[in-house]
Write an enzyme that holds these catalytic residues in place. Structure first.
Site, PDB file in Angstrom:
ATOM      1  N   LYS A  75       0.863  -1.184   0.000  1.00  0.00           N
ATOM      2  CA  LYS A  75       0.000   0.000   0.000  1.00  0.00           C
ATOM      3  C   LYS A  75       0.899   1.234   0.000  1.00  0.00           C
ATOM      4  O   LYS A  75       1.932   1.256   0.692  1.00  0.00           O
ATOM      5  CB  LYS A  75      -0.863  -0.039   1.267  1.00  0.00           C
ATOM      6  N   SER A 150      -9.511   1.362   3.208  1.00  0.00           N
ATOM      7  CA  SER A 150      -8.687   2.182   2.353  1.00  0.00           C
ATOM      8  C   SER A 150      -7.614   1.412   1.596  1.00  0.00           C
ATOM      9  O   SER A 150      -7.073   1.913   0.613  1.00  0.00           O
ATOM     10  CB  SER A 150      -8.028   3.281   3.178  1.00  0.00           C
ATOM     11  N   SER A 174      -9.465  -1.023   7.396  1.00  0.00           N
ATOM     12  CA  SER A 174      -8.906  -0.908   6.045  1.00  0.00           C
ATOM     13  C   SER A 174      -8.106  -2.074   5.515  1.00  0.00           C
ATOM     14  O   SER A 174      -7.711  -2.047   4.348  1.00  0.00           O
ATOM     15  CB  SER A 174      -8.066   0.354   5.936  1.00  0.00           C
TER      16      SER A 174
END
Ligand code: GLN
Length: 481
Positions: A75, A150, A174
């Site tokens: 990420k 997210s 997330s």
């Protein structure tokens, strides 16, 4: 599409090499990522070099361990030395960190091959990846839908076969929520189990780095590599790291599972509820005992999170002032430059959080909002303490619904409500995993959540593995090509 353990077994047997596997992933990314949109930056040269070094270790019969040569994605919230780290924000669009996050460094030392940095909601604020300022990410199971967020980029990448594993962060859900939406495994470790050093901060008391995998074994391997004390993170726990793969096959016989009333709510999707109830019966059939438990603070956890997380965010994001990092929009004087930079650099959701956070921390409102929220946070933790005095694990849905359509949750409150079942574990710091437990009639993945005692990731993973072994949901793959 192979798991990390299948790949590394194949490397050991000499059937393929890390370089061949890396090339295959990079060409799949080149071919398919226009559709999925998982990546913000692809680091092909770096990947080739890391893969060649791994080739050599396997050739000499001396791989570094269970992740050597595993092609993974990170990420874009983890600092990577020499590779831009954007947090999917305009304000960091061209930020190149001078150092690696601890987890990045640990994965590299374990031989993992970084394919690139993946998309996310800007500064990890959101549940759909729609708040990325840089790219749209689509759910590999249905391109008209969101991958969750997210950490939507790494979840979609793993689901689509654009990486064999990945790392995300879970502040309010997330990792677990996008894992559920994309039909992969995602684990949020205990707070402090995995270092936050080099992770761009959203809400420091809630941020948890953790792994994504195609199955529980891969997830356990990744956790084993990134977990452990780090003197660079003051909240890092100094406790030994067990071998998370060692007890994975021990089953659930004799484990007491708590089924919380508050995680089966009126408004939830009926197909999600049905699939999760069947999954809980599967665990019972494997020898676990079930018990009803109550976590009465659950509905308040959500409201409280949206006070505490923005409060911490408003303070953490004060560092983006156009001086030290990334974007700078010139202005008449310092204040003018700062406000123009922040106006242009931050997206609407980030601005909303900063304003909310600044408000709840302001002198006149601090006790009424922030102070109260901290007290409710203690109640949320006590709920788990009370439940874990009676049961070993809590079993529940990961989310109240499956992946929604792009644009469907334009109202911020509707988006926030998505996190109702994931936020409590972040607020109390206990570990939780999401594993695939079925599909809706329209073919969208459903996630089963298992929550455990602090530092007891081993039991969480063991029960997840027992469920996985008894079912085949985790072997299904989306059709993309
Ligand atoms: N959806 C939640 C939020 O927007 C959680 C995000 C996260 O876990 N990073 O804050």
């Amino acid at each position: 599409m192979r798991t990390i353990h299948e790949l590394t077994d194949a490397y050991r047997r000499g059937e393929t090499t890390p370089s061949e596997a890396t090339d295959a992933y990079l060409s799949r990314i080149a071919k398919l990522d226009d559709k999925v949109g998982a990546y913000l930056t692809v680091t092909a040269d770096r990947a080739h070099a890391a893969a060649r070094a791994a080739d050599e270790r396997y050739r000499r019969g001396r791989p570094l361990g269970p992740l050597d040569g595993a092609p993974i994605t990170l990420k874009d919230v983890f600092c990577t030395r020499g590779v831009r780290t954007t947090c999917a924000s305009k304000i960091l669009e061209s930020f190149v960190p001078p150092y690696d996050a601890t987890v990045v460094d640990r994965l590299a030392k374990a031989g993992a091959v970084m394919l690139g940095k993946s998309n996310m909601d800007e500064f990890a604020m959101g549940s759909s990846t729609e708040h990325s300022a840089l790219r749209v990410t689509r759910n590999p199971w249905d391109l008209t839908r969101v991958p969750g967020g997210s950490s939507g980029g790494p979840a979609a990448a793993v689901a689509a076969g654009l990486a064999a594993g990945g790392l995300g962060t879970d502040t309010g859900g997330s990792i677990r929520q996008p894992a559920a939406f994309c039909g992969v495994v995602g684990l949020k470790p205990t707070y402090g189990r995995v270092s936050r050093y080099g992770l761009v901060a959203f809400a420091s008391s809630l941020d948890h780095p953790g792994p994504f995998g195609l199955d529980v074994t891969d997830t356990a391997r990744l956790l084993g590599a990134i977990a452990g004390h780090d003197p660079m993170d003051a909240t890092s726990i100094d406790a030994p790291v067990p071998d998370y793969t060692a007890g994975l096959e021990q089953g659930v016989r004799g484990l007491r599972l708590g089924v919380p009333d508050e995680y089966f709510t009126k408004g939830m999707d009926a197909e999600v509820e049905a699939a999760v109830r069947v999954a809980i019966d599967v665990l019972k059939g494997l020898g676990a005992t079930l018990e009803r438990v109550s976590l009465p603070a659950t509905p308040h956890a959500l409201a409280t999170y949206y006070v505490i997380a923005p409060a911490e965010a408003s303070s953490n994001l004060a560092r983006y002032d156009g001086v030290k990092y990334g974007l700078r929009v010139p202005g008449r004087d310092l204040i003018d430059m700062e406000s123009k930079t922040r106006a242009a650099g931050f997206g609407a959701e980030v601005k909303r959080r900063i304003m909310l956070g600044t408000y709840v921390l302001s002198a006149g409102y601090y006790d009424a909002y922030y102070g109260q929220a901290q007290k409710v946070r203690t109640l949320v933790r006590r709920d788990f303490d009370a439940a874990f005095a009676r049961v070993d694990l809590i079993v529940a849905p990961t989310t109240p619904n499956v992946a929604f359509r792009h644009g469907e949750k334009a109202d911020p409150i509707a988006m926030y409500l998505n996190d109702v079942f994931t936020i409590p574990a972040d607020m109390s710091g206990v570990p939780g995993v999401s594993v695939p437990c079925g599909f809706t009639a329209s073919g969208l993945p459903i996630g089963l959540q298992l929550i455990g005692r602090a530092l007891d990731e081993a039991t969480v993973l063991r029960a997840a593995r027992a469920y996985e072994r008894a079912t085949d949901w985790h072997t299904r793959r989306p059709e993309l090509a």
